[in-house]
Design a protein around this motif. Structure first.
Motif, PDB file in Angstrom:
ATOM      1  N   GLU A  33       0.827  -1.205   0.000  1.00  0.00           N
ATOM      2  CA  GLU A  33       0.000   0.000   0.000  1.00  0.00           C
ATOM      3  C   GLU A  33       0.863   1.257   0.000  1.00  0.00           C
ATOM      4  O   GLU A  33       0.530   2.270   0.607  1.00  0.00           O
ATOM      5  CB  GLU A  33      -0.922   0.009   1.228  1.00  0.00           C
ATOM      6  CG  GLU A  33      -1.954  -1.081   1.260  1.00  0.00           C
ATOM      7  CD  GLU A  33      -3.098  -0.851   0.258  1.00  0.00           C
ATOM      8  OE1 GLU A  33      -3.092   0.187  -0.433  1.00  0.00           O
ATOM      9  OE2 GLU A  33      -3.993  -1.711   0.176  1.00  0.00           O
ATOM     10  N   ALA A  34       1.979   1.209  -0.722  1.00  0.00           N
ATOM     11  CA  ALA A  34       2.906   2.346  -0.738  1.00  0.00           C
ATOM     12  C   ALA A  34       2.238   3.631  -1.224  1.00  0.00           C
ATOM     13  O   ALA A  34       2.585   4.729  -0.784  1.00  0.00           O
ATOM     14  CB  ALA A  34       4.111   2.018  -1.619  1.00  0.00           C
ATOM     15  N   ASP A  68       9.208   1.296   4.052  1.00  0.00           N
ATOM     16  CA  ASP A  68      10.145   2.418   3.993  1.00  0.00           C
ATOM     17  C   ASP A  68       9.406   3.742   4.189  1.00  0.00           C
ATOM     18  O   ASP A  68       9.892   4.640   4.900  1.00  0.00           O
ATOM     19  CB  ASP A  68      10.872   2.428   2.644  1.00  0.00           C
ATOM     20  CG  ASP A  68      11.792   1.233   2.470  1.00  0.00           C
ATOM     21  OD1 ASP A  68      12.266   0.703   3.496  1.00  0.00           O
ATOM     22  OD2 ASP A  68      12.023   0.819   1.319  1.00  0.00           O
ATOM     23  N   ILE A  69       8.255   3.853   3.576  1.00  0.00           N
ATOM     24  CA  ILE A  69       7.458   5.074   3.734  1.00  0.00           C
ATOM     25  C   ILE A  69       6.952   5.179   5.161  1.00  0.00           C
ATOM     26  O   ILE A  69       6.966   6.256   5.765  1.00  0.00           O
ATOM     27  CB  ILE A  69       6.280   5.073   2.732  1.00  0.00           C
ATOM     28  CG1 ILE A  69       6.815   5.073   1.299  1.00  0.00           C
ATOM     29  CG2 ILE A  69       5.364   6.267   2.974  1.00  0.00           C
ATOM     30  CD1 ILE A  69       5.747   4.926   0.242  1.00  0.00           C
ATOM     31  N   ALA A 228      -5.209   4.290  -4.651  1.00  0.00           N
ATOM     32  CA  ALA A 228      -4.002   3.840  -5.348  1.00  0.00           C
ATOM     33  C   ALA A 228      -3.804   2.356  -5.076  1.00  0.00           C
ATOM     34  O   ALA A 228      -4.394   1.785  -4.159  1.00  0.00           O
ATOM     35  CB  ALA A 228      -2.775   4.631  -4.871  1.00  0.00           C
ATOM     36  N   GLY A 229      -2.951   1.722  -5.880  1.00  0.00           N
ATOM     37  CA  GLY A 229      -2.675   0.307  -5.690  1.00  0.00           C
ATOM     38  C   GLY A 229      -3.795  -0.572  -6.197  1.00  0.00           C
ATOM     39  O   GLY A 229      -4.773  -0.107  -6.800  1.00  0.00           O
ATOM     40  N   GLU A 230      -3.657  -1.861  -5.936  1.00  0.00           N
ATOM     41  CA  GLU A 230      -4.629  -2.839  -6.428  1.00  0.00           C
ATOM     42  C   GLU A 230      -5.392  -3.473  -5.273  1.00  0.00           C
ATOM     43  O   GLU A 230      -4.852  -3.668  -4.184  1.00  0.00           O
ATOM     44  CB  GLU A 230      -3.912  -3.951  -7.217  1.00  0.00           C
ATOM     45  CG  GLU A 230      -3.190  -3.450  -8.459  1.00  0.00           C
ATOM     46  CD  GLU A 230      -2.496  -4.571  -9.207  1.00  0.00           C
ATOM     47  OE1 GLU A 230      -2.514  -5.722  -8.696  1.00  0.00           O
ATOM     48  OE2 GLU A 230      -1.948  -4.309 -10.284  1.00  0.00           O
ATOM     49  N   SER A 231      -6.635  -3.823  -5.528  1.00  0.00           N
ATOM     50  CA  SER A 231      -7.451  -4.487  -4.518  1.00  0.00           C
ATOM     51  C   SER A 231      -6.872  -5.853  -4.194  1.00  0.00           C
ATOM     52  O   SER A 231      -6.368  -6.557  -5.077  1.00  0.00           O
ATOM     53  CB  SER A 231      -8.884  -4.646  -5.030  1.00  0.00           C
ATOM     54  OG  SER A 231      -9.645  -5.429  -4.138  1.00  0.00           O
ATOM     55  N   LYS A 232      -6.939  -6.237  -2.918  1.00  0.00           N
ATOM     56  CA  LYS A 232      -6.440  -7.552  -2.483  1.00  0.00           C
ATOM     57  C   LYS A 232      -7.537  -8.609  -2.552  1.00  0.00           C
ATOM     58  O   LYS A 232      -7.289  -9.781  -2.280  1.00  0.00           O
ATOM     59  CB  LYS A 232      -5.901  -7.474  -1.046  1.00  0.00           C
ATOM     60  CG  LYS A 232      -4.903  -6.336  -0.818  1.00  0.00           C
ATOM     61  CD  LYS A 232      -3.722  -6.351  -1.769  1.00  0.00           C
ATOM     62  CE  LYS A 232      -2.722  -5.274  -1.467  1.00  0.00           C
ATOM     63  NZ  LYS A 232      -3.216  -3.905  -1.631  1.00  0.00           N
ATOM     64  N   LEU A 233      -8.759  -8.197  -2.911  1.00  0.00           N
ATOM     65  CA  LEU A 233      -9.862  -9.139  -2.983  1.00  0.00           C
ATOM     66  C   LEU A 233      -9.797  -9.930  -4.287  1.00  0.00           C
ATOM     67  O   LEU A 233      -9.519  -9.382  -5.347  1.00  0.00           O
ATOM     68  CB  LEU A 233     -11.210  -8.407  -2.913  1.00  0.00           C
ATOM     69  CG  LEU A 233     -11.471  -7.602  -1.640  1.00  0.00           C
ATOM     70  CD1 LEU A 233     -12.846  -6.959  -1.719  1.00  0.00           C
ATOM     71  CD2 LEU A 233     -11.379  -8.493  -0.417  1.00  0.00           C
TER      72      LEU A 233
END
Length: 382
Positions: A33-34, A68-69, A228-233
């Motif tokens: 989830e950067a 890191d973030i 942002a990012g992609e769904s984990k479902l």
């Protein structure tokens, strides 16, 4: 029946003692989830202004630089912590570990993808601190709530899952599938020892595991679009949800993971017979070799399907991990096959057992051995 607040190990007054401890601990599970962790941190700081709170990010070994973030954010904030989990995954266990890592009297859970409305959190906390509720749920289905831009198929799946939830809890919830809620620590403690840890619906697990019915309130919110990012479902989430239901219904008798292992083993029988039948029809190789190849094929099938479904939270990845896992799985199941045949033959020689009962006994011994051995050597918990 005693209310949770009246039981000896649940002291509601303990949730109101002043001190340096944050009043609210917000648990935020993350995996890759950067693109969202900065935004959710800023949004929560704005929403919780004036409240003594901490943020606990529980990261399942992200590979996109999320930690890191988070390290940068923690460097300038005294109320942000990160729990880095290696070798295990799953939202339910991540949330549980996050809650157990803090001593805050009130706990909240929110996703990192900004789909939950963090502005509802102060109202959730107010209901808890006033003693009006033990558990406050952000609901998409109560008056004023909404599911955003979900397509019809996802809406139907969510509705069906909500109805199935009635099998394991009688709690008055319009949205038992919600991943956005706040709970008092005593209420959480009343359920934590009986949590199954299956799947990603930790709210439903808590509601079904509490020793006594919790006082529940729901607050509406509009489900938002991922930033942002992609769904984990994915479609396998349905399997995890079914395992949760099974675990809460009969998990005290037979572990849901064992039932999944048995079910996949049954599918492996069909694979075995299909391969064996095809090779026999071809006339090559000999029956002995055909049986051996069919057995090996079934073992490989069982390994990969179990890795995907039964042990999703401990899933082996990469060439080395999969190769080592497959080798230990085949070796363990080979021992199980020998035990199966040996036990069945021994019992059949005894006049008290016919071929059917002897065969079933051999299968039972083999299955239990395979499950126990592969749990230890192939998918060992870390």
């Amino acid at each position: 029946m005693q209310h949770p607040a009246a039981t000896p190990d649940i002291d509601r007054a303990a949730t109101r003692r002043p001190g340096a401890t944050p009043e609210l601990s917000v648990i935020i599970p993350t995996f890759n989830e950067a693109g969202n962790v900065r935004a959710i941190t800023q949004a929560l700081e704005s929403a919780l202004s004036g409240i003594r709170f901490e943020l606990v990010f529980v990261d399942d070994d992200s590979t996109d630089g999320t930690r890191d973030i988070l390290a940068e954010l923690a460097d300038t904030r005294g109320n942000l912590r990160v729990i880095h989990r290696v070798g295990r995954r799953g939202l339910a266990t991540a949330v549980t570990e996050g809650m157990l890592s803090t001593t805050a009297p009130y706990l909240a859970v929110i996703d990192a993808d900004l789909q939950h409305d963090e502005r509802v959190l102060p109202d959730m906390l107010a209901l808890l601190t006033s003693g009006e509720a033990d558990l406050v749920v952000g609901s998409r289905y109560t008056a004023g709530g909404g599911i955003g831009d979900w397509d019809a198929n996802r809406a139907r799946v969510s509705t069906a899952a909500t109805r199935l939830a009635r099998l394991i809890t009688s709690a008055d919830l319009t949205d038992p599938m919600s991943g956005f809620f706040a709970i008092s620590r005593p209420a959480f403690y009343s359920a934590v020892r009986d949590l199954s840890g299956q799947g990603y619906k930790i709210l439903l697990d808590i509601a079904a595991s509490a020793k006594q019915p919790l006082r529940i309130r729901e607050l509406p919110y509009q489900f938002r679009t991922r930033q942002a990012g992609e769904s984990k479902l994915d479609t396998l989430i349905i399997w995890e949800y079914l395992l949760l239901l099974v675990d809460k219904i009969i998990g005290h008798i037979v572990p849901a993971r064992f039932l999944s292992f048995m079910f996949i083993g049954g599918l492996g029988v069909f694979v075995h017979m299909a391969v064996l039948g095809s090779l026999v029809a071809l006339g090559e190789p000999s029956f002995l070799w055909a049986q051996a190849l069919a057995t090996l094929t079934a073992m490989v099938f069982n390994f990969f399907v179990n890795n995907m479904l039964t042990y999703r939270d401990r899933r082996l990845r990469g060439f080395i991990g999969l190769s080592r896992g497959l080798l230990t799985f085949v070796l363990a199941c080979s021992v199980g096959a020998i035990a199966n045949v040996g036990i069945a033959d021994y019992l059949f020689d005894d006049a008290l057992y016919n071929w059917f009962s002897a065969g079933l006994a051999g299968i039972a011994v083999g299955v239990v051995w395979n499950y126990a051995a592969t749990s230890v050597f192939t998918w060992r918990a870390r």
